[in-house]
Scaffold this motif. Structure first.
Motif, PDB file in Angstrom:
ATOM      1  N   SER A 109       0.861  -1.126   0.078  1.00 24.09           N
ATOM      2  CA  SER A 109       0.016   0.133  -0.012  1.00 24.09           C
ATOM      3  C   SER A 109       0.885   1.238  -0.049  1.00 24.09           C
ATOM      4  O   SER A 109       1.858   1.324   0.930  1.00 24.09           O
ATOM      5  CB  SER A 109      -0.868   0.033   1.155  1.00 24.09           C
ATOM      6  OG  SER A 109      -1.662   1.151   1.162  1.00 24.09           O
ATOM      7  N   CYS A 110       0.601   2.203  -1.098  1.00 25.98           N
ATOM      8  CA  CYS A 110       1.593   3.338  -1.116  1.00 25.98           C
ATOM      9  C   CYS A 110       0.683   4.720  -0.911  1.00 25.98           C
ATOM     10  O   CYS A 110       1.287   5.595  -1.144  1.00 25.98           O
ATOM     11  CB  CYS A 110       1.942   3.218  -2.475  1.00 25.98           C
ATOM     12  SG  CYS A 110       3.208   2.009  -2.866  1.00 25.98           S
TER      13      CYS A 110
ATOM     14  N   GLY B 164      -2.443   6.895   1.602  1.00 28.38           N
ATOM     15  CA  GLY B 164      -3.512   6.780   2.570  1.00 28.38           C
ATOM     16  C   GLY B 164      -4.183   8.304   2.482  1.00 28.38           C
ATOM     17  O   GLY B 164      -3.793   9.006   1.841  1.00 28.38           O
TER      18      GLY B 164
ATOM     19  N   GLN C 290      -5.895   8.129  -4.135  1.00 30.92           N
ATOM     20  CA  GLN C 290      -5.123   6.811  -3.807  1.00 30.92           C
ATOM     21  C   GLN C 290      -5.111   5.983  -4.798  1.00 30.92           C
ATOM     22  O   GLN C 290      -4.074   5.376  -5.013  1.00 30.92           O
ATOM     23  CB  GLN C 290      -5.776   6.509  -2.454  1.00 30.92           C
ATOM     24  CG  GLN C 290      -5.745   7.196  -1.218  1.00 30.92           C
ATOM     25  CD  GLN C 290      -6.404   6.731   0.039  1.00 30.92           C
ATOM     26  OE1 GLN C 290      -6.321   5.642   0.284  1.00 30.92           O
ATOM     27  NE2 GLN C 290      -7.196   7.812   0.683  1.00 30.92           N
ATOM     28  N   TYR C 291      -6.091   5.654  -5.587  1.00 34.64           N
ATOM     29  CA  TYR C 291      -6.098   4.704  -6.674  1.00 34.64           C
ATOM     30  C   TYR C 291      -5.325   5.111  -7.546  1.00 34.64           C
ATOM     31  O   TYR C 291      -4.292   4.285  -8.239  1.00 34.64           O
ATOM     32  CB  TYR C 291      -7.584   4.538  -7.198  1.00 34.64           C
ATOM     33  CG  TYR C 291      -7.595   3.460  -8.395  1.00 34.64           C
ATOM     34  CD1 TYR C 291      -7.646   2.194  -8.119  1.00 34.64           C
ATOM     35  CD2 TYR C 291      -7.643   4.137  -9.755  1.00 34.64           C
ATOM     36  CE1 TYR C 291      -7.806   1.478  -9.550  1.00 34.64           C
ATOM     37  CE2 TYR C 291      -7.695   3.336 -10.684  1.00 34.64           C
ATOM     38  CZ  TYR C 291      -7.831   2.057 -10.731  1.00 34.64           C
ATOM     39  OH  TYR C 291      -7.987   1.069 -11.699  1.00 34.64           O
TER      40      TYR C 291
ATOM     41  N   GLN D  25      -1.443   4.515  -6.235  1.00 36.28           N
ATOM     42  CA  GLN D  25      -1.228   2.975  -6.458  1.00 36.28           C
ATOM     43  C   GLN D  25      -1.079   2.579  -7.632  1.00 36.28           C
ATOM     44  O   GLN D  25      -0.102   1.978  -7.811  1.00 36.28           O
ATOM     45  CB  GLN D  25      -2.267   2.488  -5.542  1.00 36.28           C
ATOM     46  CG  GLN D  25      -2.106   1.191  -5.049  1.00 36.28           C
ATOM     47  CD  GLN D  25      -0.943   0.735  -4.027  1.00 36.28           C
ATOM     48  OE1 GLN D  25      -0.846   1.534  -3.180  1.00 36.28           O
ATOM     49  NE2 GLN D  25      -0.250  -0.055  -4.197  1.00 36.28           N
TER      50      GLN D  25
END
Length: 429
Positions: free
Chosen positions: A251-252, A254, A303-304, A307
């Motif tokens: 996970s990159c 938040g 975030q998508y 990522q």
């Protein structure tokens, strides 16, 4: 929310590019970074220089001006190329900090001891200092704490050796070996570097105290080392061991944190220049952070966006490395090469064009310093989609062609040749 204070942990290329981009947006940025603990040199390509220029890192760019003749001994072939500039990482790291200071970024020198999330991010240093912020950027490279769900490639170890010789013409070289490969460089002032990369599981290495002798013996076995360096290369030298394993963080991104550079994706050094990879993953970060802070309703979209691009960059570089390893056919059966010639997968670096697979769909894009949504054209080779072609929006054109319209009715005359070439590359006839 331009008053938000952003903490960037790490002042390497990724951290510096992110901090500089945020400062231009008006954010208060504090960079916390320790100095590199060993001397190193890197060979950089023209695309690295372009990336530094695009990021606005002018002082750092000025450090990459030493062209070096490069020799390649790979799979039985011997080539001489002039495509590499040698960069002193200690001077380069100082130049990155100079760029940040000039832009008004606060710099704190120190080693991070602890990072905690309370009402705000709290960062404690070994010397007792502490700093708080609203948003955290993890840019400490491979030294960053491990992330959950990470993907790891074959375990790889690099041994960097350095020594002082007589001044001479700058040059670099790379050669394949039965159990790995070696990169070497000599700077004009006589500083010499030799790094051997091995399989961490298969390498039969001596204890730490015997590593200088082990590496010296490996250099004595190389005719290329004798050609590049003088007799000093045959003596034991200072050794620094480091991991070169390809790692993708699970996970990159938040709501109030982001991973960039090697902290997000660190690839095998054979896949390409590390500085270019770090910049590639960091140039989008300021817009992602700006969106998370100013438009929290778009948090999932931002975030998508971050990522998926990190993941695609990682796979692209990993496949580039795999294809370089595959070029070494004479050693294909050796354990080191066998483990790397099929990883991360069997998918080709570039997919064959297929017009029938081309589709239009909404995807996150960068617009005016923010992540927003737009219709893009997804192709076999561009799974994240293409929005514009030199300012021409492609989705309406593709939709029109799929509905049976003629290209001449969809594109201005002066743009038709450019768009037609792109369509031909996607398999359109």
């Amino acid at each position: 929310m331009a008053e938000a204070r952003i903490l960037v942990l790490g002042a390497g290329p990724a951290g510096a590019a992110t901090a500089l981009g945020l400062r231009r947006m008006g954010y208060a940025v504090t960079v916390v970074s320790d100095w590199r603990r060993f001397a190193a040199v890197e060979g950089v390509s023209q695309r690295v220089l372009e990336g530094l220029r695009h990021a606005g890192l002018g002082d750092a760019l000025a450090q990459a001006t030493t062209p070096a003749t490069r020799q390649v001994h790979w799979s039985g072939e011997r080539l001489q190329l002039n495509q590499e500039c040698l960069l002193d990482r200690q001077r380069f790291d100082q130049a990155l900090r100079d760029d940040l200071r000039r832009a008004g970024v606060e710099l704190i020198a120190g080693r991070v001891r602890e990072v905690a999330r309370q009402r705000r991010w709290q960062v404690s240093l070994d010397d007792g200092q502490g700093v708080a912020g609203d948003f955290l950027v993890e840019a400490r490279g491979r030294q960053a704490p491990l992330a959950e769900g990470r993907l790891r490639g074959p375990e790889t170890l690099s041994l960097l050796n350095l020594w002082q010789s007589s001044p001479g013409t700058p040059m670099s070289a790379v050669e394949s070996l039965d159990d790995g490969w070696a990169w070497m460089a000599r700077l004009a002032d006589g500083r010499c570097y030799w790094q051997i990369t091995l399989d961490a599981a298969a390498a039969e290495l001596p204890g730490k105290a015997q590593l200088p002798d082990y590496c010296a013996e490996r250099r004595r076995q190389s005719s290329l080392v004798a050609q590049v360096f003088g007799p000093e290369a045959l003596a034991p030298a200072q050794v620094h061991a480091r991991s070169s394993t390809a790692i993708l963080a699970g996970s990159c991104a938040g709501a109030d944190w982001l991973r960039v550079g090697d902290a997000a994706m660190a690839v095998d050094p054979l896949s390409g220049n590390g500085i270019f990879q770090s910049l590639s993953s960091a140039l989008q970060a300021p817009a992602v952070i700006n969106t998370l802070l100013r438009h929290p309703e778009r948090a999932a979209l931002a975030q998508y966006f971050h990522q998926t691009r990190i993941e695609q960059l990682f796979l692209r570089f990993a496949r580039i490395g795999r294809d370089f390893y595959r070029q070494e056919q004479g050693r294909a059966g050796q354990p080191f090469w066998a483990r790397r010639q099929g990883w991360p997968d069997a998918q080709p670096l570039h997919q064959a064009p297929d017009w029938q697979a081309v589709r239009v769909q909404p995807q996150p894009v960068l617009r005016d310093g923010l992540v927003s949504e737009a219709e893009v054209v997804v192709t076999a080779d561009q799974p994240l989609g293409v929005w514009h072609l030199q300012g021409v929006e492609l989705a309406p054109i593709v939709r029109g062609l799929q509905a049976g319209a003629a290209l001449a009715r969809l594109v201005a005359p002066e743009q038709q040749a450019m768009v037609a070439r792109w369509l031909h590359e996607q398999g359109y006839r």
